[in-house]
Scaffold this motif. Structure first.
Motif, PDB file in Angstrom:
ATOM      1  N   LYS A  27       0.201  44.900  39.265  1.00 57.81           N
ATOM      2  CA  LYS A  27      -0.205  43.103  39.729  1.00 57.81           C
ATOM      3  C   LYS A  27       0.417  41.905  39.434  1.00 57.81           C
ATOM      4  CE  LYS A  27      -4.204  42.058  38.227  1.00 57.81           C
ATOM      5  NZ  LYS A  27      -6.218  41.702  38.103  1.00 57.81           N
ATOM      6  N   GLN A  28       1.218  42.185  38.592  1.00 57.82           N
ATOM      7  CA  GLN A  28       1.609  40.935  37.698  1.00 57.82           C
ATOM      8  C   GLN A  28       3.476  40.993  38.461  1.00 57.82           C
ATOM      9  OE1 GLN A  28       2.114  41.160  33.184  1.00 57.82           O
ATOM     10  NE2 GLN A  28       0.019  42.715  33.787  1.00 57.82           N
ATOM     11  N   GLU A  29       4.177  39.783  38.852  1.00 55.16           N
ATOM     12  CA  GLU A  29       5.112  40.216  39.602  1.00 55.16           C
ATOM     13  C   GLU A  29       6.031  40.423  38.904  1.00 55.16           C
ATOM     14  OE1 GLU A  29       5.092  36.063  41.486  1.00 55.16           O
ATOM     15  OE2 GLU A  29       6.754  36.333  42.470  1.00 55.16           O
ATOM     16  N   ASN A  30       6.155  39.909  38.005  1.00 49.12           N
ATOM     17  CA  ASN A  30       7.529  40.430  37.673  1.00 49.12           C
ATOM     18  C   ASN A  30       7.656  41.295  37.369  1.00 49.12           C
ATOM     19  OD1 ASN A  30       5.473  40.905  35.551  1.00 49.12           O
ATOM     20  ND2 ASN A  30       6.549  39.742  33.551  1.00 49.12           N
ATOM     21  N   ILE A  31       6.673  42.684  37.467  1.00 52.97           N
ATOM     22  CA  ILE A  31       6.329  43.911  37.594  1.00 52.97           C
ATOM     23  C   ILE A  31       7.120  44.074  38.585  1.00 52.97           C
ATOM     24  CG2 ILE A  31       5.040  45.728  36.494  1.00 52.97           C
ATOM     25  CD1 ILE A  31       6.115  45.057  34.455  1.00 52.97           C
ATOM     26  N   PHE A  59       7.951  51.595  35.102  1.00 51.72           N
ATOM     27  CA  PHE A  59       7.434  50.527  34.943  1.00 51.72           C
ATOM     28  C   PHE A  59       6.836  50.586  33.326  1.00 51.72           C
ATOM     29  CE2 PHE A  59       4.335  51.411  37.172  1.00 51.72           C
ATOM     30  CZ  PHE A  59       3.276  51.316  36.891  1.00 51.72           C
ATOM     31  N   ILE A  60       7.371  49.330  33.055  1.00 51.88           N
ATOM     32  CA  ILE A  60       6.168  49.690  31.447  1.00 51.88           C
ATOM     33  C   ILE A  60       6.238  48.390  31.212  1.00 51.88           C
ATOM     34  CG2 ILE A  60       6.431  49.159  28.887  1.00 51.88           C
ATOM     35  CD1 ILE A  60       7.119  51.713  28.968  1.00 51.88           C
ATOM     36  N   ALA A  61       4.542  47.919  31.156  1.00 59.31           N
ATOM     37  CA  ALA A  61       3.762  47.087  30.263  1.00 59.31           C
ATOM     38  C   ALA A  61       4.287  45.957  29.877  1.00 59.31           C
ATOM     39  CB  ALA A  61       2.260  46.845  29.851  1.00 59.31           C
ATOM     40  N   PRO A  62       4.155  43.947  30.244  1.00 62.10           N
ATOM     41  CA  PRO A  62       4.945  43.471  29.398  1.00 62.10           C
ATOM     42  C   PRO A  62       4.670  43.536  28.023  1.00 62.10           C
ATOM     43  CG  PRO A  62       4.379  42.639  31.491  1.00 62.10           C
ATOM     44  CD  PRO A  62       3.606  44.014  31.258  1.00 62.10           C
ATOM     45  N   ASP A  63       3.495  43.653  27.229  1.00 54.83           N
ATOM     46  CA  ASP A  63       3.123  43.642  25.683  1.00 54.83           C
ATOM     47  C   ASP A  63       3.946  44.922  25.497  1.00 54.83           C
ATOM     48  OD1 ASP A  63       1.802  41.395  26.119  1.00 54.83           O
ATOM     49  OD2 ASP A  63      -0.361  42.382  26.050  1.00 54.83           O
ATOM     50  N   GLY A 111      11.431  50.311  22.650  1.00 54.84           N
ATOM     51  CA  GLY A 111      11.986  51.700  22.813  1.00 54.84           C
ATOM     52  C   GLY A 111      10.864  52.715  24.112  1.00 54.84           C
ATOM     53  N   TYR A 112      10.182  52.460  24.712  1.00 53.73           N
ATOM     54  CA  TYR A 112       9.001  53.096  24.848  1.00 53.73           C
ATOM     55  C   TYR A 112       9.773  54.144  26.015  1.00 53.73           C
ATOM     56  CZ  TYR A 112       5.522  51.473  22.023  1.00 53.73           C
ATOM     57  OH  TYR A 112       4.554  51.942  20.650  1.00 53.73           O
ATOM     58  N   ALA A 113      10.177  53.088  27.317  1.00 55.57           N
ATOM     59  CA  ALA A 113      11.110  53.061  28.679  1.00 55.57           C
ATOM     60  C   ALA A 113      11.820  54.846  28.350  1.00 55.57           C
ATOM     61  CB  ALA A 113      11.618  52.303  29.049  1.00 55.57           C
ATOM     62  N   TYR A 114      12.437  54.288  27.820  1.00 51.67           N
ATOM     63  CA  TYR A 114      13.500  55.558  27.310  1.00 51.67           C
ATOM     64  C   TYR A 114      13.061  56.117  26.197  1.00 51.67           C
ATOM     65  CZ  TYR A 114      17.712  57.063  24.488  1.00 51.67           C
ATOM     66  OH  TYR A 114      18.653  57.895  23.688  1.00 51.67           O
ATOM     67  N   GLU A 115      12.297  56.184  25.138  1.00 53.46           N
ATOM     68  CA  GLU A 115      11.462  57.731  24.637  1.00 53.46           C
ATOM     69  C   GLU A 115      10.673  58.427  26.208  1.00 53.46           C
ATOM     70  OE1 GLU A 115       9.682  57.001  21.330  1.00 53.46           O
ATOM     71  OE2 GLU A 115       7.577  58.438  21.827  1.00 53.46           O
ATOM     72  N   ALA A 116       9.627  58.141  26.959  1.00 55.35           N
ATOM     73  CA  ALA A 116       9.323  58.660  27.748  1.00 55.35           C
ATOM     74  C   ALA A 116      10.335  59.250  28.892  1.00 55.35           C
ATOM     75  CB  ALA A 116       8.096  57.440  28.884  1.00 55.35           C
ATOM     76  N   ALA A 117      11.375  58.474  29.296  1.00 52.61           N
ATOM     77  CA  ALA A 117      13.086  58.856  30.389  1.00 52.61           C
ATOM     78  C   ALA A 117      13.335  59.659  30.152  1.00 52.61           C
ATOM     79  CB  ALA A 117      13.419  57.820  30.703  1.00 52.61           C
ATOM     80  N   LYS A 131      18.965  43.695  34.491  1.00 56.12           N
ATOM     81  CA  LYS A 131      19.774  44.214  33.355  1.00 56.12           C
ATOM     82  C   LYS A 131      19.096  44.957  32.659  1.00 56.12           C
ATOM     83  CE  LYS A 131      22.554  43.762  29.540  1.00 56.12           C
ATOM     84  NZ  LYS A 131      22.894  43.031  28.021  1.00 56.12           N
ATOM     85  N   SER A 132      17.088  45.195  32.257  1.00 57.97           N
ATOM     86  CA  SER A 132      16.646  45.753  31.022  1.00 57.97           C
ATOM     87  C   SER A 132      16.467  46.992  31.965  1.00 57.97           C
ATOM     88  CB  SER A 132      15.143  45.414  30.765  1.00 57.97           C
ATOM     89  OG  SER A 132      14.653  44.621  32.108  1.00 57.97           O
ATOM     90  N   SER A 133      16.570  47.119  33.086  1.00 59.87           N
ATOM     91  CA  SER A 133      16.451  48.813  33.611  1.00 59.87           C
ATOM     92  C   SER A 133      17.878  49.283  33.790  1.00 59.87           C
ATOM     93  CB  SER A 133      16.378  48.218  35.257  1.00 59.87           C
ATOM     94  OG  SER A 133      15.747  50.167  35.709  1.00 59.87           O
ATOM     95  N   TRP A 134      18.972  48.492  34.092  1.00 57.98           N
ATOM     96  CA  TRP A 134      20.483  49.312  34.417  1.00 57.98           C
ATOM     97  C   TRP A 134      20.714  49.683  32.808  1.00 57.98           C
ATOM     98  CZ3 TRP A 134      24.509  46.246  32.280  1.00 57.98           C
ATOM     99  CH2 TRP A 134      24.411  45.632  32.698  1.00 57.98           C
ATOM    100  N   ASN A 135      20.791  48.736  31.788  1.00 57.74           N
ATOM    101  CA  ASN A 135      20.339  48.783  30.625  1.00 57.74           C
ATOM    102  C   ASN A 135      19.655  50.498  30.255  1.00 57.74           C
ATOM    103  OD1 ASN A 135      22.113  48.155  28.097  1.00 57.74           O
ATOM    104  ND2 ASN A 135      19.935  47.962  27.370  1.00 57.74           N
ATOM    105  N   LEU A 136      19.223  50.044  30.442  1.00 51.37           N
ATOM    106  CA  LEU A 136      17.848  52.269  30.244  1.00 51.37           C
ATOM    107  C   LEU A 136      18.575  52.795  30.820  1.00 51.37           C
ATOM    108  CD1 LEU A 136      15.713  52.799  29.302  1.00 51.37           C
ATOM    109  CD2 LEU A 136      14.578  53.100  30.438  1.00 51.37           C
ATOM    110  N   MET A 137      19.294  53.524  31.987  1.00 53.76           N
ATOM    111  CA  MET A 137      19.567  53.751  32.747  1.00 53.76           C
ATOM    112  C   MET A 137      21.701  54.775  32.129  1.00 53.76           C
ATOM    113  SD  MET A 137      20.299  52.731  36.600  1.00 53.76           S
ATOM    114  CE  MET A 137      18.379  52.159  37.453  1.00 53.76           C
ATOM    115  N   GLU A 138      22.033  53.636  31.342  1.00 57.77           N
ATOM    116  CA  GLU A 138      22.959  53.281  31.113  1.00 57.77           C
ATOM    117  C   GLU A 138      23.123  54.228  29.197  1.00 57.77           C
ATOM    118  OE1 GLU A 138      25.847  50.199  30.469  1.00 57.77           O
ATOM    119  OE2 GLU A 138      25.796  50.043  32.807  1.00 57.77           O
ATOM    120  N   LYS A 139      21.824  53.604  28.402  1.00 59.33           N
ATOM    121  CA  LYS A 139      21.691  54.043  27.668  1.00 59.33           C
ATOM    122  C   LYS A 139      20.987  55.808  27.844  1.00 59.33           C
ATOM    123  CE  LYS A 139      18.832  52.187  24.387  1.00 59.33           C
ATOM    124  NZ  LYS A 139      17.631  52.046  23.591  1.00 59.33           N
ATOM    125  N   LEU A 140      20.545  56.119  28.784  1.00 58.50           N
ATOM    126  CA  LEU A 140      20.725  57.433  28.856  1.00 58.50           C
ATOM    127  C   LEU A 140      21.268  58.366  29.609  1.00 58.50           C
ATOM    128  CD1 LEU A 140      17.113  57.224  30.842  1.00 58.50           C
ATOM    129  CD2 LEU A 140      17.028  58.179  29.135  1.00 58.50           C
TER     130      LEU A 140
END
Ligand SMILES: CC(C)(COP(=O)(O)OP(=O)(O)OC[C@H]1O[C@@H](n2cnc3c(N)ncnc32)[C@H](O)[C@@H]1OP(=O)(O)O)[C@@H](O)C(=O)NCCC(=O)NCCS
Length: 204
Positions: free
Chosen positions: A32-36, A117-121, A126-132, A157-166
């Protein structure tokens, strides 16, 4: 392709679980957080709607609970749906990953889209990378899909950067369904990861 649905996967720090109603309230607190939600959901910015009314409805758990229950029922009934709740081992739920059929080719289940999505805190650890990484392994080796095609707004950028890392390859630019605060459509990057590329990369 094998229609086997999601199963629990484990990584060094995470447990990726088949979603249940138990953790949906906590996921809702994140989403429900707008930035997510502005990057993850069909929000008003994307469909000419009213953000205030949308956010009001989103903030109402009694309304949302029905929608979350429907989603869980759909996942339980459909082995073509792949969604994981991301938990820290022996800890809280911190996010979600889905690998769903492409909306433009619903009859082609082996071609998929990915969303996360990952909670802001918990971001930037590296959690999204590890999960993906674990989920890609499952989707390409066990479910045997052919490719994942996805996109992210250029300013996300945080999302497409993750795609490139994967290992996703950038296909080009497109106009996204996301809008900025002036109502202008934002440019996005499209990415692809094919089964061949994924398997070859792991062999090396
Ligand atoms: C996109 C999103 C899921 C990324 O999640 P995340 O968990 O922050 O991503 P990661 O931590 O795996 O990777 C980001 C950075 O963490 C850092 N990182 C990686 N491993 C790390 C580790 N073990 N310890 C500390 N930091 C680490 C890295 O700096 C990495 O960036 P880099 O590749 O430039 O070095 C998150 O920003 C998000 O939820 N955004 C909102 C929703 C969204 O945009 N969804 C996608 C729509 S297209």
């Amino acid at each position: 392709m094998e229609f086997i649905g999601a199963k629990t996967l484990e990584t060094n720090r995470l447990e990726l679980k088949v979603p249940t109603m138990k953790e949906q309230y906590d996921l809702w607190q994140i989403l429900k957080q707008e930035n997510i939600n502005k990057w993850y959901m069909p929000t008003p910015e994307r469909f000419h709607g009213d953000r205030e009314a949308f956010q009001k409805s989103l903030n109402d758990w009694e309304k949302q609970e029905k929608y979350y229950q429907m989603k869980i029922d759909m996942l339980n009934e459909n082995s073509n749906m792949f969604t994981w709740s991301i938990f820290i081992k022996d800890g809280p739920v911190i996010g979600q990953i889905t690998v769903q059929p492409q909306s433009y080719s619903p009859n082609c289940p082996e071609i998929r889209d990915i969303g996360w999505f990952i909670a802001p805190d918990y971001q930037g650890k590296g959690y999204a990378y590890e999960a993906a990484e674990a989920i890609l392994k499952y989707m390409f080796y066990e479910v045997e899909i052919e490719e994942i095609k996805t996109s992210a707004a250029e300013i996300n950028k945080s999302s497409w950067n993750l795609m490139e890392k994967l290992g996703f390859e950038r296909l080009g630019e497109d106009v996204s369904t996301y809008k900025d605060e002036n109502g202008e459509f934002l440019p996005s990057f499209t990415y692809i990861l094919t089964r061949d590329k994924y398997l070859n990369k792991r062999k090396r």
